[in-house]
Enzyme design. Sequence first.
Site, mmCIF file in Angstrom:
data_model
loop_
_atom_site.group_PDB
_atom_site.id
_atom_site.type_symbol
_atom_site.label_atom_id
_atom_site.label_comp_id
_atom_site.label_asym_id
_atom_site.label_seq_id
_atom_site.Cartn_x
_atom_site.Cartn_y
_atom_site.Cartn_z
ATOM 1 N N LYS A 1 32.584 26.289 -21.530
ATOM 2 C CA LYS A 1 32.418 26.920 -20.225
ATOM 3 C C LYS A 1 33.792 27.193 -19.606
ATOM 4 C CE LYS A 1 33.870 23.045 -18.724
ATOM 5 N NZ LYS A 1 35.275 22.999 -18.231
ATOM 6 N N ALA B 1 38.385 20.026 -27.101
ATOM 7 C CA ALA B 1 38.035 20.078 -28.522
ATOM 8 C C ALA B 1 38.117 18.693 -29.149
ATOM 9 C CB ALA B 1 38.958 21.047 -29.252
ATOM 10 N N ARG C 1 47.229 25.265 -17.359
ATOM 11 C CA ARG C 1 46.276 26.377 -17.233
ATOM 12 C C ARG C 1 45.461 26.257 -15.956
ATOM 13 N NH1 ARG C 1 41.178 24.996 -17.771
ATOM 14 N NH2 ARG C 1 40.621 23.058 -18.829
#
Length: 669
Positions: free
Chosen positions: A104, A23, A172
């Site tokens: 994505k 972001a 993650r």
Amino acid sequence: MAPDITRADGKLGWGILGPGNIARRFAGDLPASSTGVLVAVGSRDLDKAKAFATEFGGARSYGSYEELLADDEVDAVYISTPHPQHAQWAIRAAEAGKHILCEKPLTVNHAETMAVIEAAREHDVFLMEAFMYRCVPQTAALLDLLREGAIGKIHQIEASFAFGGSPNPGSRLWDPELAGGGILDVGGYPVTMARLIAGVATGEPFAEPTSVSAVGRVGETGVDEWAAANLTFPGGVSAHVVTGIRKSAENVVRVVGSEGYLVVPNPWLPARDGSSAGIDVRRVGEDDRHVEVETVPLYAAEADTVAAHLADRQAPAMTWADSLGTAATLDAWRAEIGLEYPSERLDANRPTVHRRPLRRRDDHTMKYGRIVGVDKQVSRLVMGVDNQMNLSHGTAMFDDFFERGGTTFDTGYIYGGGQCERVLGQWIHNRGVRDDVVVIGKGAHTPHCDPESITRQLHESLERLQTDYVDVYFMHRDNTDYPVGEFVDVLDEHFRAGRIKAYGGSNWTLERLAEANAYAEANGRQPMVAVSNNFSLARALDVPWAGCLAVSDDESRQWLEKNQLALMPWSSQARGFFTGRAKPEDRSDAELVRCWYSDDNFERLARATSLAKKRGVHPTAIALAYVLHQDFPTFPLIGPRALSETHSSLPGLQVELTPDEVRWLDLRD
């Protein structure tokens, strides 16, 4: 529907959901956009949202995503949350009337991608998966070179995107619960590039692989650390794609053709952070050349692509169909190396895609009927459970059908070797809806069509379905080598034991069914109350599978009208005959031709098409309405493999036909 742009300056007001690293790149490039401006930032951590908004000039910050979606000055959202949250917040954004650019992968798997696209379609908003390389001049120049024949006929594609790192359970990338690993994080880049280039070879915007084979390493953390796949495409084109998060690769695109090859040295991040841009062409008999391309801020180009195609609701750079195909390919790649995330396992308590409790929609249009012995509402449309081979797909399909008022699910012992029953059973268990759904089971299919097999298969089906009864049980076939009474006796035994609430025959002759009920009446047995044979507006010339029977003829219709048995017809829409696929000159689908091509059926198609235009619906809705408007109870089976196919059937429930129109459609007037 909210206006596309609410700002007085005519610029698209952006909100960011999830102010992480990617972001930051989007927000950093956005000022270079000619069409967009950052309005708000949403995070689960308000302090983090405030700091991000201050750094990048956002006017407002929120401590929840819900608050951002309620901001009237936010026209579009950029979703950059962890992968498993993409589908949830894309759907919520669509419901809030916001246009969507989602990082994505668009979702974790093909099933979730279907759900997001259907939400965008239903709420009439723009949606694009954020592969920013698709929006820049370098990719356009690559396609131009290939279309011009710069290397002749395209033969082989090589594409890679991999980087090195050490396992970090706190990241993650290394967490299977967050859909980590290389395939979903960056593997989509080489896959989408291969599909794009193969599309040039076939004259289409993109091409779907006909096969996927792969190898890879799934580490102790449960994610893919390295993976490679071979994709084959129509026209003899093949691709080799590589991804990984533990070892870097060359990270180039190389295309080999009949006259040479070309290389894109920096296909994914051209001219970013001082990297190179351009394409090297190596053609036989010619000097090597480097094609320079214009460089632009990547994410600004992506934002401008969204703005340019708002009215179309999708952009050519990455269409909805392209995202669906990409998701299916990534699913296949993961399956090839045995990578299944915990939430996808068959025994998982998989949540709804939108992450809200399952509930029937207030605006549903489903209609209901009754079947003797079944003390529940039976939805007039029945969901066929014969193709949902994994929990992700089954959950998306069944949740949607249930929320749209569907209560009734048809499955069988042989479907998917038992996998379809297991998927349905796990979904029912997860949702706790056994008392709210009607389960139709089937057994005794040839060659195991005998009384003994009924008992054995029924017990196994009940175990797979995680229940102690099925609401309706059909014998999948008949076997005239056995007296009909032997079948009635064993079915009645299970009825009295509570394992079956009602039963009938699938692909039975009506004469044999009448014989069964005469035996039942004479011997104090429970009669058959339903039949599941083919019935549709288009009359079957032949049947798709050996041993199947149709009851579309006049004599069978009269018998059903007289006896008022419930008919639960399969192929109720003639396996796509009314979708636009069937044309007298198009004989590419051999099964459709064999079973449905006749002058009479094409006249029925013409009449359905004519009436559909008058009613403002698709011909499939007219064909389904015909089945629903018989003078005996009907509960048509539909066999959707995609949410869009479910939704295309629903309008048929709202079409009212007069008796004269029913006769006219069937050429009886």
